[in-house]
Motif scaffolding. Structure first.
Motif, PDB file in Angstrom:
ATOM      1  N   ASP A 156       0.861  -1.182   0.000  1.00  0.00           N
ATOM      2  CA  ASP A 156       0.000   0.000   0.000  1.00  0.00           C
ATOM      3  C   ASP A 156       0.901   1.238   0.000  1.00  0.00           C
ATOM      4  O   ASP A 156       1.753   1.393   0.875  1.00  0.00           O
ATOM      5  N   ALA A 157       0.734   2.099  -0.993  1.00  0.00           N
ATOM      6  CA  ALA A 157       1.482   3.355  -1.059  1.00  0.00           C
ATOM      7  C   ALA A 157       0.513   4.498  -1.301  1.00  0.00           C
ATOM      8  O   ALA A 157      -0.504   4.333  -1.986  1.00  0.00           O
ATOM      9  N   CYS A 158       0.829   5.678  -0.748  1.00  0.00           N
ATOM     10  CA  CYS A 158      -0.112   6.793  -0.823  1.00  0.00           C
ATOM     11  C   CYS A 158       0.615   8.130  -0.867  1.00  0.00           C
ATOM     12  O   CYS A 158       1.733   8.276  -0.352  1.00  0.00           O
ATOM     13  N   LEU A 159      -0.046   9.105  -1.460  1.00  0.00           N
ATOM     14  CA  LEU A 159       0.365  10.495  -1.393  1.00  0.00           C
ATOM     15  C   LEU A 159      -0.471  11.168  -0.313  1.00  0.00           C
ATOM     16  O   LEU A 159      -1.693  11.016  -0.283  1.00  0.00           O
ATOM     17  N   SER A 209       3.772   4.940   3.188  1.00  0.00           N
ATOM     18  CA  SER A 209       3.374   3.541   3.060  1.00  0.00           C
ATOM     19  C   SER A 209       2.242   3.265   4.022  1.00  0.00           C
ATOM     20  O   SER A 209       2.328   3.616   5.207  1.00  0.00           O
ATOM     21  N   GLY A 210       1.147   2.696   3.518  1.00  0.00           N
ATOM     22  CA  GLY A 210       0.119   2.200   4.413  1.00  0.00           C
ATOM     23  C   GLY A 210      -0.894   3.191   4.901  1.00  0.00           C
ATOM     24  O   GLY A 210      -1.204   3.224   6.097  1.00  0.00           O
ATOM     25  N   CYS A 211      -1.468   4.034   4.040  1.00  0.00           N
ATOM     26  CA  CYS A 211      -2.542   4.921   4.489  1.00  0.00           C
ATOM     27  C   CYS A 211      -3.833   4.145   4.743  1.00  0.00           C
ATOM     28  O   CYS A 211      -4.567   4.434   5.683  1.00  0.00           O
ATOM     29  N   LEU A 212      -4.129   3.168   3.889  1.00  0.00           N
ATOM     30  CA  LEU A 212      -5.362   2.386   4.042  1.00  0.00           C
ATOM     31  C   LEU A 212      -5.120   1.112   4.854  1.00  0.00           C
ATOM     32  O   LEU A 212      -5.882   0.787   5.760  1.00  0.00           O
ATOM     33  N   PHE A 213      -4.044   0.383   4.522  1.00  0.00           N
ATOM     34  CA  PHE A 213      -3.636  -0.822   5.260  1.00  0.00           C
ATOM     35  C   PHE A 213      -2.117  -0.826   5.366  1.00  0.00           C
ATOM     36  O   PHE A 213      -1.427  -0.354   4.463  1.00  0.00           O
ATOM     37  N   GLY A 214      -1.610  -1.378   6.446  1.00  0.00           N
ATOM     38  CA  GLY A 214      -0.172  -1.515   6.592  1.00  0.00           C
ATOM     39  C   GLY A 214       0.391  -2.536   5.617  1.00  0.00           C
ATOM     40  O   GLY A 214      -0.120  -3.652   5.504  1.00  0.00           O
ATOM     41  N   SER A 215       1.453  -2.172   4.891  1.00  0.00           N
ATOM     42  CA  SER A 215       2.109  -3.115   3.985  1.00  0.00           C
ATOM     43  C   SER A 215       2.759  -4.231   4.794  1.00  0.00           C
ATOM     44  O   SER A 215       3.256  -4.004   5.897  1.00  0.00           O
ATOM     45  N   ARG A 216       2.778  -5.449   4.217  1.00  0.00           N
ATOM     46  CA  ARG A 216       3.246  -6.598   4.990  1.00  0.00           C
ATOM     47  C   ARG A 216       3.671  -7.756   4.098  1.00  0.00           C
ATOM     48  O   ARG A 216       3.267  -7.840   2.936  1.00  0.00           O
ATOM     49  N   PHE A 218       0.975 -21.882  12.551  1.00  0.00           N
ATOM     50  CA  PHE A 218       1.814 -20.741  12.895  1.00  0.00           C
ATOM     51  C   PHE A 218       1.511 -19.580  11.963  1.00  0.00           C
ATOM     52  O   PHE A 218       0.968 -19.750  10.867  1.00  0.00           O
ATOM     53  N   THR A 219       1.882 -18.376  12.405  1.00  0.00           N
ATOM     54  CA  THR A 219       1.840 -17.175  11.576  1.00  0.00           C
ATOM     55  C   THR A 219       3.084 -16.345  11.870  1.00  0.00           C
ATOM     56  O   THR A 219       3.422 -16.114  13.036  1.00  0.00           O
ATOM     57  N   LEU A 220       3.776 -15.946  10.817  1.00  0.00           N
ATOM     58  CA  LEU A 220       4.907 -15.028  10.911  1.00  0.00           C
ATOM     59  C   LEU A 220       4.637 -13.900   9.924  1.00  0.00           C
ATOM     60  O   LEU A 220       4.603 -14.142   8.719  1.00  0.00           O
ATOM     61  N   GLU A 221       4.436 -12.683  10.424  1.00  0.00           N
ATOM     62  CA  GLU A 221       4.055 -11.570   9.549  1.00  0.00           C
ATOM     63  C   GLU A 221       4.853 -10.326   9.907  1.00  0.00           C
ATOM     64  O   GLU A 221       4.863  -9.891  11.058  1.00  0.00           O
ATOM     65  N   GLY A 222       5.531  -9.764   8.910  1.00  0.00           N
ATOM     66  CA  GLY A 222       6.339  -8.574   9.123  1.00  0.00           C
ATOM     67  C   GLY A 222       5.804  -7.376   8.368  1.00  0.00           C
ATOM     68  O   GLY A 222       5.307  -7.503   7.249  1.00  0.00           O
ATOM     69  N   GLY A 223       5.922  -6.211   8.982  1.00  0.00           N
ATOM     70  CA  GLY A 223       5.505  -4.976   8.338  1.00  0.00           C
ATOM     71  C   GLY A 223       6.601  -4.412   7.459  1.00  0.00           C
ATOM     72  O   GLY A 223       7.797  -4.610   7.711  1.00  0.00           O
ATOM     73  N   LEU A 224       6.203  -3.711   6.399  1.00  0.00           N
ATOM     74  CA  LEU A 224       7.131  -3.104   5.449  1.00  0.00           C
ATOM     75  C   LEU A 224       6.782  -1.631   5.274  1.00  0.00           C
ATOM     76  O   LEU A 224       5.608  -1.262   5.259  1.00  0.00           O
ATOM     77  N   SER A 225       7.799  -0.798   5.126  1.00  0.00           N
ATOM     78  CA  SER A 225       7.600   0.593   4.744  1.00  0.00           C
ATOM     79  C   SER A 225       7.894   0.696   3.258  1.00  0.00           C
ATOM     80  O   SER A 225       9.057   0.646   2.835  1.00  0.00           O
ATOM     81  N   LEU A 226       6.844   0.795   2.473  1.00  0.00           N
ATOM     82  CA  LEU A 226       6.999   0.722   1.029  1.00  0.00           C
ATOM     83  C   LEU A 226       7.751   1.923   0.472  1.00  0.00           C
ATOM     84  O   LEU A 226       8.390   1.822  -0.575  1.00  0.00           O
ATOM     85  N   ASP A 227       7.690   3.061   1.155  1.00  0.00           N
ATOM     86  CA  ASP A 227       8.348   4.256   0.638  1.00  0.00           C
ATOM     87  C   ASP A 227       9.864   4.198   0.723  1.00  0.00           C
ATOM     88  O   ASP A 227      10.567   4.859  -0.049  1.00  0.00           O
TER      89      ASP A 227
END
Length: 364
Positions: A42-45, A60-67, A84-93
């Motif tokens: 998710d990327a946004c201006l 990154s992530g105005c609507l949903f956090g990138s992951r 199990f679940t392994l989930e990491g957040g990303l800063s797309l910018d």
């Protein structure tokens, strides 16, 4: 689109995230099974009015956090399973990891489930999050409910607790129970003891529930606490939502400083939300909410916020969106308007602050 790989290949991918290198030895000792690799970008201006200043940003992530995430399950027979679940957040910018650089900062847990429910251990959302998120008309995106409602975690902006043990009950006639205990482990890494629960009812077009959270202060001498009630109902093409929260931050505030001008959650507060969604044509949806935060201490740092979003689906996996949120600070408060990931701080004292954002979201 979700992809399935054998466990050996997925384990190599997971280790590669942390070490930058997947070695042949990694393949030894892994069990056969299926793992799903999934994600969202998710990327946004964004343009934020902070009062005296303005901010223009590609975020990154105005609507949903990138992951990026991995989850898997193994059938153990007799109605039992391990997962199990392994989930990491990303800063797309900028390509960096989210949640302070944690590899799996969004969620990291292993669990055993059966007809009796499930036990999960690791890092997970606080129980109140699982009530607030499905009821919030904004989906915790632009104008998120979490800007004035506590989701029950030790960190007000993280929504998650480390060192957590969850019990998830079976569902009885649409009603389920989630319990969570989180060990502070001596305050290591800023962690604090927490406990919470939610009762969640889902049936037909109705989602409703009650949650309670308690988080100890660093000295473990007092607790912050909040009780939340929420309901959402779908009426075909539109929905209506309401959330009420009553809280007391006895562990983090004092009699001499019962409230903070910049951080919602005072020694005693009430928070309210009403809103809803409506379909706009075959591919569009409009969401709106009004929030009122009532600081019930002597400082009386209140806020009123209005938010509206439009999401247009280009496909099952890709959306375009735009949103606007306006927050009015009262009596010297400097609360910031927020989206799914970003808080636009630096607000002038008592200013009315706003956020205008547009972007694209794609899931895989």
């Amino acid at each position: 689109m979700k992809r399935h790989f054998d466990t050996t290949a997925a384990a190599a991918c997971v280790l590669a995230l942390g070490t930058g290198l997947a070695t042949p030895a990694l393949a030894q000792g892994t069990a056969a099974g299926n793992v799903t690799i999934y994600g969202l970008v998710d990327a946004c201006l964004a343009r934020a009015d902070l009062g005296a200043n303005h901010l223009n940003a590609l975020n990154s992530g105005c609507l949903f956090g990138s992951r990026l995430g991995f989850r898997g399950t193994e059938d153990l027979g007799g109605g039992h399973r391990a997962y199990f679940t392994l989930e990491g957040g990303l800063s797309l910018d900028n390509g960096q990891l989210g949640q302070g650089g944690r590899i799996f900062g969004r969620k990291a847990l292993v669990a055993l489930g059966g007809p009796w429910g499930a036990i999960e251990m690791g890092r997970d959302y606080a129980p109140a999050f699982y009530l607030v998120q499905p009821v919030d008309p904004m989906g915790l995106g632009i104008g998120t409910a979490s800007s004035s409602l506590w989701t029950g975690s030790a960190a007000t902006t993280a929504a998650r607790n480390d060192n957590a043990i969850n019990y998830l009950s079976p569902t009885w006639g649409g009603l389920s129970l989630r319990l969570q205990l989180s060990a502070g482990e001596g305050g290591a890494g800023g962690a604090r003891k927490s406990k919470g629960f939610n009762l969640l009812y889902r049936s037909g077009g109705t989602t409703a529930g009650l949650s309670h959270a308690r988080v100890a202060n660093a000295a473990d001498t007092d607790e912050d606490r909040a009780t939340t009630a929420a309901v959402r109902h779908e009426f075909g093409a539109f929905s209506l939502s309401a959330i009420v929260q009553s809280g007391a931050w006895e562990g983090s505030r004092t009699a001499t400083a019962p409230a903070s001008a910049s951080s919602v959650f005072s020694r005693k507060y009430r928070s309210y939300l009403v809103g809803g969604t409506v379909r706009a044509g075959a591919a569009g949806k409009v969401a709106a909410s009004i929030k009122r935060y009532d600081d019930r201490t002597s400082r009386n740092y209140d806020l009123t916020q209005f938010s509206i979003n439009y999401v247009h689906s280009l496909s099952k996996r890709t959306d375009l969106y735009a949103g606007y949120s306006r927050l009015k600070n009262e009596r010297g408060s400097t609360y910031a308007v927020s989206d799914a990931v970003n808080s636009y701080s630096g607000v002038s004292t008592g200013a009315t602050t706003s956020l205008l954002a547009a972007g694209i979201k794609h899931v895989f």
